[in-house]
Design a protein around this motif. Structure first.
Motif, PDB file in Angstrom:
ATOM      1  N   CYS A   1     -22.067  11.066  -9.053  1.00  0.00           N
ATOM      2  CA  CYS A   1     -22.989  12.132  -8.668  1.00  0.00           C
ATOM      3  C   CYS A   1     -23.497  11.883  -7.253  1.00  0.00           C
ATOM      4  O   CYS A   1     -24.099  10.839  -6.988  1.00  0.00           O
ATOM      5  CB  CYS A   1     -24.181  12.166  -9.622  1.00  0.00           C
ATOM      6  N   PRO A   2     -23.252  12.808  -6.329  1.00  0.00           N
ATOM      7  CA  PRO A   2     -23.736  12.592  -4.963  1.00  0.00           C
ATOM      8  C   PRO A   2     -25.268  12.592  -4.909  1.00  0.00           C
ATOM      9  O   PRO A   2     -25.910  13.343  -5.637  1.00  0.00           O
ATOM     10  CB  PRO A   2     -23.155  13.759  -4.168  1.00  0.00           C
ATOM     11  N   PRO A   3     -25.840  11.745  -4.052  1.00  0.00           N
ATOM     12  CA  PRO A   3     -27.303  11.700  -3.940  1.00  0.00           C
ATOM     13  C   PRO A   3     -27.867  13.001  -3.372  1.00  0.00           C
ATOM     14  O   PRO A   3     -27.204  13.692  -2.602  1.00  0.00           O
ATOM     15  CB  PRO A   3     -27.574  10.544  -2.977  1.00  0.00           C
ATOM     16  N   LEU A   4     -29.083  13.303  -3.773  1.00  0.00           N
ATOM     17  CA  LEU A   4     -29.807  14.478  -3.287  1.00  0.00           C
ATOM     18  C   LEU A   4     -30.916  13.985  -2.369  1.00  0.00           C
ATOM     19  O   LEU A   4     -31.690  13.113  -2.744  1.00  0.00           O
ATOM     20  CB  LEU A   4     -30.415  15.249  -4.459  1.00  0.00           C
ATOM     21  N   THR A   5     -30.980  14.531  -1.186  1.00  0.00           N
ATOM     22  CA  THR A   5     -32.059  14.197  -0.263  1.00  0.00           C
ATOM     23  C   THR A   5     -33.110  15.294  -0.344  1.00  0.00           C
ATOM     24  O   THR A   5     -32.807  16.470  -0.108  1.00  0.00           O
ATOM     25  CB  THR A   5     -31.532  14.075   1.176  1.00  0.00           C
ATOM     26  N   VAL A   6     -34.328  14.901  -0.700  1.00  0.00           N
ATOM     27  CA  VAL A   6     -35.427  15.859  -0.810  1.00  0.00           C
ATOM     28  C   VAL A   6     -36.213  15.810   0.499  1.00  0.00           C
ATOM     29  O   VAL A   6     -36.601  14.727   0.941  1.00  0.00           O
ATOM     30  CB  VAL A   6     -36.343  15.500  -2.003  1.00  0.00           C
ATOM     31  N   PRO A   7     -36.446  16.963   1.132  1.00  0.00           N
ATOM     32  CA  PRO A   7     -37.213  16.965   2.382  1.00  0.00           C
ATOM     33  C   PRO A   7     -38.599  16.352   2.177  1.00  0.00           C
ATOM     34  O   PRO A   7     -39.284  16.655   1.197  1.00  0.00           O
ATOM     35  CB  PRO A   7     -37.329  18.452   2.740  1.00  0.00           C
ATOM     36  N   CYS A   8     -38.996  15.475   3.091  1.00  0.00           N
ATOM     37  CA  CYS A   8     -40.295  14.787   2.982  1.00  0.00           C
ATOM     38  C   CYS A   8     -41.461  15.766   2.948  1.00  0.00           C
ATOM     39  O   CYS A   8     -42.461  15.496   2.296  1.00  0.00           O
ATOM     40  CB  CYS A   8     -40.472  13.790   4.117  1.00  0.00           C
ATOM     41  N   ASP A   9     -41.341  16.911   3.633  1.00  0.00           N
ATOM     42  CA  ASP A   9     -42.442  17.862   3.617  1.00  0.00           C
ATOM     43  C   ASP A   9     -42.573  18.559   2.262  1.00  0.00           C
ATOM     44  O   ASP A   9     -43.617  19.106   1.945  1.00  0.00           O
ATOM     45  CB  ASP A   9     -42.302  18.894   4.742  1.00  0.00           C
ATOM     46  N   LEU A  10     -41.549  18.506   1.443  1.00  0.00           N
ATOM     47  CA  LEU A  10     -41.604  19.090   0.106  1.00  0.00           C
ATOM     48  C   LEU A  10     -42.142  18.083  -0.913  1.00  0.00           C
ATOM     49  O   LEU A  10     -42.952  18.420  -1.766  1.00  0.00           O
ATOM     50  CB  LEU A  10     -40.216  19.587  -0.317  1.00  0.00           C
ATOM     51  N   ALA A  11     -41.690  16.826  -0.822  1.00  0.00           N
ATOM     52  CA  ALA A  11     -42.129  15.784  -1.758  1.00  0.00           C
ATOM     53  C   ALA A  11     -41.960  14.430  -1.074  1.00  0.00           C
ATOM     54  O   ALA A  11     -40.893  13.822  -1.147  1.00  0.00           O
ATOM     55  CB  ALA A  11     -41.322  15.850  -3.046  1.00  0.00           C
TER      56      ALA A  11
END
Length: 186
Positions: free
Chosen positions: A43-53
Motif C-alpha cells: 500500500c503506497p503511503p499517503l501524505t496528509v497536508p500539515c495544514d489539514l492535520a
C-alpha cells in the motif's frame, strides 16, 4: 471501575473512566475478522497536508482500500495501515491515539474538508494486548454509522498484522461549517 476528572484552573476538563476485567478463561465470542487488505508494504503511503492535520506528520498512513480522504466515494469508511514514524511499541496508550488518528469516515464521501472535532471517545481493548507483543503497525477501519443534526457517530476497529482484534472504539463528533448530511458536500 476507575474514574478520573482532571481540573484546570478549578474547572473540570477531560474526564475518563476505565473498567477492568480479569485475566483467564471465560465466555468468549470469536474476534471479528480483519477486513481484506493488502499487506502494508503493498500500500503506497499517503501524505496528509500539515495544514489539514499537523499530527499526521508523526504517522505513516498506508490506505488499504480504494477510499481516500476527500475522495468523494460511495461509503463513509476508511481503511488504512497505521504506525508511528518513530516505530514506537504499540500499547494501550498508542492504540487510543491510533483509534482517533484517521479522518472521520465522512471524509471518504466528502470532497471538501470540514472540522469534525471529537466530543467523546471510548476505546475498548481486547485481551490480545496481554496475549502477545503487538507489532508496530495496525490496520484501522473507521466508519461513520450516523451523521445528522450536527453530530456524527464513528466506529473504529484496530487489528494487528496477524489479524488479531486489538481494540474497538466509538466516538461522537461535532459536524461544523454547515455539514448537514452523511453524504455529499451539502
Amino acid at each position: 471501575m476507575c474514574t478520573l476528572t482532571a481540573r484546570q484552573g478549578g474547572a473540570p476538563v477531560p474526564a475518563g473512566s476505565a473498567v477492568f476485567g480479569w485475566g483467564g478463561a471465560g465466555p468468549a465470542l470469536a474476534d471479528p475478522p480483519a477486513p481484506p487488505a493488502p499487506a502494508p508494504e503493498a500500500c503506497p503511503p499517503l501524505t496528509v497536508p500539515c495544514d489539514l492535520a499537523a499530527f499526521a506528520a508523526h504517522l505513516e498512513i498506508r490506505p488499504a482500500s480504494g477510499a481516500r480522504p476527500l475522495g468523494g466515494g460511495p461509503l463513509a469508511e476508511l481503511l488504512a495501515w497505521l504506525r508511528f514514524t518513530d516505530r514506537r511499541p504499540l500499547d494501550a496508550g498508542t492504540l487510543v491515539v491510533l483509534a482517533d488518528a484517521l479522518p472521520p469516515g465522512l471524509f471518504a464521501v466528502w470532497t471538501v474538508p470540514r472540522p469534525v472535532p471529537t466530543a467523546e471517545l471510548t476505546v475498548h481493548f481486547t485481551d490480545a494486548l496481554d496475549a502477545a507483543p503487538v507489532e508496530d503497525r495496525v490496520l484501522v477501519r473507521i466508519r461513520t454509522e450516523y451523521a445528522g443534526g450536527g453530530w456524527t457517530v464513528e466506529d473504529s476497529a484496530l487489528w494487528s498484522t496477524t489479524g488479531r482484534l486489538l481494540a474497538l472504539a466509538r466516538q461522537a463528533r461535532v459536524l461544523r461549517n454547515g455539514s448537514r448530511a452523511a453524504h455529499g458536500d451539502g
